[in-house]
Design an enzyme around this catalytic site. Structure first.
Site, mmCIF file in Angstrom:
data_model
loop_
_atom_site.group_PDB
_atom_site.id
_atom_site.type_symbol
_atom_site.label_atom_id
_atom_site.label_comp_id
_atom_site.label_asym_id
_atom_site.label_seq_id
_atom_site.Cartn_x
_atom_site.Cartn_y
_atom_site.Cartn_z
ATOM 1 N N ASP A 159 0.857 -1.183 0.000
ATOM 2 C CA ASP A 159 0.000 0.000 0.000
ATOM 3 C C ASP A 159 0.897 1.239 0.000
ATOM 4 O O ASP A 159 2.110 1.126 0.119
ATOM 5 C CB ASP A 159 -0.946 0.003 1.222
ATOM 6 C CG ASP A 159 -0.193 -0.189 2.525
ATOM 7 O OD1 ASP A 159 0.947 0.296 2.649
ATOM 8 O OD2 ASP A 159 -0.744 -0.828 3.441
ATOM 9 N N ASP B 102 1.716 5.071 1.483
ATOM 10 C CA ASP B 102 1.522 6.080 2.517
ATOM 11 C C ASP B 102 2.192 7.368 2.063
ATOM 12 O O ASP B 102 3.326 7.342 1.573
ATOM 13 C CB ASP B 102 2.149 5.609 3.833
ATOM 14 C CG ASP B 102 1.505 4.328 4.320
ATOM 15 O OD1 ASP B 102 0.311 4.347 4.655
ATOM 16 O OD2 ASP B 102 2.192 3.285 4.320
ATOM 17 N N ASP C 203 8.633 4.400 13.334
ATOM 18 C CA ASP C 203 9.145 3.287 14.147
ATOM 19 C C ASP C 203 10.580 2.894 13.792
ATOM 20 O O ASP C 203 11.505 3.186 14.539
ATOM 21 C CB ASP C 203 8.175 2.078 14.121
ATOM 22 C CG ASP C 203 7.750 1.641 12.733
ATOM 23 O OD1 ASP C 203 8.243 2.214 11.744
ATOM 24 O OD2 ASP C 203 6.931 0.698 12.633
HETATM 25 P P1 ATP Z 1 3.459 -2.489 5.092
HETATM 26 O O1 ATP Z 1 4.339 -2.967 3.998
HETATM 27 O O2 ATP Z 1 2.948 -3.583 5.928
HETATM 28 O O3 ATP Z 1 2.394 -1.527 4.649
HETATM 29 P P2 ATP Z 1 4.495 -0.187 6.447
HETATM 30 O O4 ATP Z 1 5.849 0.079 7.013
HETATM 31 O O5 ATP Z 1 4.062 0.683 5.321
HETATM 32 O O6 ATP Z 1 4.457 -1.701 6.066
HETATM 33 P P3 ATP Z 1 2.139 0.714 7.726
HETATM 34 O O7 ATP Z 1 1.382 0.093 8.847
HETATM 35 O O8 ATP Z 1 1.493 0.861 6.399
HETATM 36 O O9 ATP Z 1 3.480 -0.103 7.612
HETATM 37 O O10 ATP Z 1 2.622 2.121 8.269
HETATM 38 C C1 ATP Z 1 3.175 3.120 7.424
HETATM 39 C C2 ATP Z 1 4.310 3.827 8.133
HETATM 40 O O11 ATP Z 1 3.823 4.511 9.276
HETATM 41 C C3 ATP Z 1 5.402 2.933 8.662
HETATM 42 O O12 ATP Z 1 6.356 2.600 7.691
HETATM 43 C C4 ATP Z 1 6.000 3.767 9.766
HETATM 44 O O13 ATP Z 1 6.857 4.733 9.256
HETATM 45 C C5 ATP Z 1 4.769 4.464 10.325
HETATM 46 N N1 ATP Z 1 4.176 3.707 11.454
HETATM 47 C C6 ATP Z 1 3.192 2.794 11.375
HETATM 48 N N2 ATP Z 1 2.881 2.297 12.580
HETATM 49 C C7 ATP Z 1 3.699 2.918 13.455
HETATM 50 C C8 ATP Z 1 3.863 2.856 14.872
HETATM 51 N N3 ATP Z 1 3.139 2.039 15.618
HETATM 52 N N4 ATP Z 1 4.812 3.656 15.442
HETATM 53 C C9 ATP Z 1 5.554 4.505 14.681
HETATM 54 N N5 ATP Z 1 5.442 4.593 13.352
HETATM 55 C C10 ATP Z 1 4.527 3.827 12.740
HETATM 56 MG MG MG Z 2 2.191 0.708 4.354
#
Ligand code: ATP
Ligand code: MG
Length: 459
Positions: free
Chosen positions: A76, A78, A156
């Site tokens: 996805d 962001d 994170d």
């Molecule tokens: P995925 O490939 O599963 O989407 P992702 O890293 O993009 O992995 P998301 O849950 O979509 O994970 O979150 C997007 C971004 O938001 C993360 O990469 C991180 O930078 C930030 N983020 C998400 N959850 C947290 C958290 N609990 N604490 C701090 N930052 C977070």
């Molecule tokens: Mg993501």
């Protein structure tokens, strides 16, 4: 317009100049990274460009940048911006604002959603700090807007804090994420212990990324998991349900399961299962095999359901409990029903499994007894049920992983499903005869003439 025409090599330029308090990011020019617009979804590009044209900063961030740099396909997209959620909403008709803990803008493109978050500031800046966190340091609201730099430090892991700038196609790195990506290292930004205390779900995210990317949490993160793992029990059960689905239904269930065991976190999510595994080591094989099958289904593009996931995760404690009930004279089906209810109730203290999944989970369990009970028309009725396939797959799984004695039953059902009417009938008759053959011969009753019953005195 080709990328090369418009790209600038901004290797030494600081973005957002004037807004960043003290930190200077490393900026990777277009020639120094492999994030290409050709690999970015059209919807995400649309969102980035519209924000940019309206005069806002717009960055792709998080997993999308990480996965693109690693040469993968983002799950996805962001986007991070300095536009407030309301300003984002004004720009997009297809926008909905969501979230309490973090206010986010969701831009809808059919079934796809691009998530747009306003730069987040340090939560210490909240006007009333006690409103933002609980007494034990867990953050419950995090809505203070900030700068790009602040946003980076609130994320994170360093590998999740890389920003692709649509203005000049550079990648902005405040936290050393690029180096960690190369080293396959999961390093929590800031003090790992404190960050896991603030939000214990970050420990589960570490497991998820370790499983998905094959990265290793660094020493500080490993120590933080050891110190703070117990805090996961304070996470709201509804959030844990979402996290468990991400953990087990993203194609890496098997390595996730092994890592949860290795880091002693399984007990936080499935306490009854963890206890059962410690007493029945062979059940490890059952869950591991189920996870592998789930991963294979996802790789083959087949659907997977949370009901099946929870059914296999909780099968051990359910089966043991059902055996206890059976020894107290309950029928096998009833015993599984009661045991299932009890185990699901207990588990709901940890993870809130929505009602719509509870019934199918219990059906998978009770059908394990039904598959064994093939008298009369029962096999036909069972075969016609919508969840027959899940029940049958579950039976195969048990046989494959720890109950080889179920093989004849599995073979029978495998054959019965594809048999034509005549063959089905023959199979049922053969079962009937085999049963009769097994039953001890009863002595023939003597034919006695019954006297008509005497009416009892009180009628
Ligand atoms: P995925 O490939 O599963 O989407 P992702 O890293 O993009 O992995 P998301 O849950 O979509 O994970 O979150 C997007 C971004 O938001 C993360 O990469 C991180 O930078 C930030 N983020 C998400 N959850 C947290 C958290 N609990 N604490 C701090 N930052 C977070
Ligand atoms: Mg993501």
């Amino acid at each position: 317009m080709s990328e090369n025409n418009t790209e600038q090599d901004n290797n030494s330029t600081a973005v957002n100049s004037g807004q960043i308090p003290s930190d200077e990011p490393v900026i990777y020019g277009r020639a120094d990274h492999n994030v290409s617009r050709d690999n970015i979804d059209d919807s995400a590009l649309k969102v980035l460009y519209r924000l940019h044209k309206a005069g806002y900063q717009a960055f792709l961030v998080g997993g999308a940048v990480r996965d693109l740099i690693l040469g993968g396909h983002p799950k996805d997209y962001d986007v991070a911006t300095d536009a407030t959620p309301e300003q984002v909403k004004d720009l997009f008709k297809n926008c909905r604002l969501i979230g309490r803990r973090f206010r986010l803008a969701h831009i809808h493109f059919g079934r796809e959603i691009v998530e747009v978050a306003t730069f987040r500031g340090h939560h210490e800046q909240a006007e009333n700090e006690s409103e933002g966190s609980t007494r034990d340091g867990m953050i419950v609201r995090d809505n203070v807007f900030g700068t790009l730099a602040e946003d980076a430090w609130r994320r994170d892991f360093s590998v999740n804090a890389l920003y692709y700038n649509i203005a000049d196609f550079t990648v902005v790195d405040y936290t050393g994420g690029m180096a960690d990506l190369k080293a396959k290292c999961l390093r929590m930004i800031g003090d790992a212990d404190v960050r896991c205390q603030e939000d214990p779900v970050r420990m589960l995210r570490a497991i998820r990324f370790a499983a998905k990317l094959g990265f290793k949490p660094d020493q500080d993160m490993r120590q933080a998991i050891e110190n703070q793992g117990h805090r996961i029990e304070a996470v709201p059960p509804a959030r844990l349900f979402d996290e468990v689905l991400k953990l087990f239904m993203s194609g890496h269930a098997h390595s996730t399961f092994e890592l949860l065991n290795e880091y002693d976190l399984l007990v936080q999510l499935f306490p009854a299962t963890a206890k059962h595994l410690s007493e029945h080591a062979h059940m490890h094989n059952f869950i591991a095999q189920a996870c592998k099958n789930t991963d294979q289904r996802i790789a083959d593009g087949k659907p997977v359901t949370p009901a099946f996931l929870f059914a296999f995760m909780l099968w051990g404690p359910t089966f043991t409990r059902a055996m206890e009930f059976e020894s107290n004279n309950m029928s096998p089906i009833q015993a599984l029903q009661e045991a299932g209810r009890a185990v699901l109730n207990q588990e709901s203290g940890q993870i809130s499994i929505p009602k719509r999944f509870r019934l199918p989970i219990r059906e998978i369990w009770t059908s394990q007894a039904r598959l064994n009970n093939r008298r009369g028309r029962r096999p036909y009725a069972l075969l016609g049920q919508p969840r027959f396939r899940a029940a049958y797959d579950f039976l195969l799984l048990r046989c494959q992983s720890y109950q080889p004695d179920l093989q004849p039953l599995c073979d029978w059902w495998t054959e019965f499903q594809v048999a034509d009417d005549k063959q089905k009938k023959a199979m049922c008759q053969a079962l009937h005869q085999a049963r009769q053959g097994q039953q001890p011969r009863r002595p023939k009753k003597k034919k006695t003439r019954h006297k008509p019953a005497q009416p009892s005195s009180d009628t």
